[in-house]
Write an enzyme that holds these catalytic residues in place. Structure first.
Site, PDB file in Angstrom:
ATOM      1  N   GLU A  35       0.852  -1.192   0.000  1.00  0.00           N
ATOM      2  CA  GLU A  35       0.000   0.000   0.000  1.00  0.00           C
ATOM      3  C   GLU A  35       0.882   1.234   0.000  1.00  0.00           C
ATOM      4  OE1 GLU A  35      -2.231   0.237   3.621  1.00  0.00           O
ATOM      5  OE2 GLU A  35      -0.467  -0.042   4.855  1.00  0.00           O
ATOM      6  N   HIS A  73      -4.840   4.937   7.386  1.00  0.00           N
ATOM      7  CA  HIS A  73      -4.164   5.000   8.675  1.00  0.00           C
ATOM      8  C   HIS A  73      -2.930   5.885   8.549  1.00  0.00           C
ATOM      9  CE1 HIS A  73      -1.028   2.199   7.337  1.00  0.00           C
ATOM     10  NE2 HIS A  73      -2.015   1.579   6.737  1.00  0.00           N
TER      11      HIS A  73
END
Length: 118
Positions: A35, A73
């Site tokens: 990611e 996040h």
């Protein structure tokens, strides 16, 4: 030997691939899923270059993420060109890893690397 459980926020260690995948004779191909944000995929690329002989295909989530925006996040913050999906793709492709821009494209790369017609 002390075993560590994976906890959110801990660094990924590419040398600790599950079940020693690169050395297992029944492993035909490795799929790396990453990611945006951080440098784990770039470190994985260096590990793959130096230690992995099996084919590797990758997918980096976040090709459409806007620069500078937190996605999911705190570890997924992209700043400048560092941590972008494109930078991770470039690092992985430089060591021979095929990187799909979508999950479907990644699946096609897996089939291609295994010599299977879709």
């Amino acid at each position: 030997m002390r075993r560590h459980r994976r906890r959110p926020g801990r660094r990924h260690h590419p040398h600790r691939l599950p079940g020693s995948l690169p050395g297992r004779p029944d492993t035909e191909l490795i799929v790396l899923i990453g990611e945006i944000g951080g440098d784990a995929e770039e470190r994985a690329a260096a590990y793959i270059r130096d230690h992995v002989t099996k084919p590797v295909v990758g997918y980096i989530a976040g090709f459409t993420a806007p620069e500078g925006k937190t996605m999911g996040h705190a570890g997924a913050i992209v700043s400048g060109s560092s941590g972008t999906a494109a930078a991770k793709q470039e690092a992985l492709e430089a060591v021979g890893v095929g990187v799909g821009n979508t999950p479907t494209e990644t699946a096609r790369l897996v089939l291609d690397r295994l010599g299977v017609e879709a």
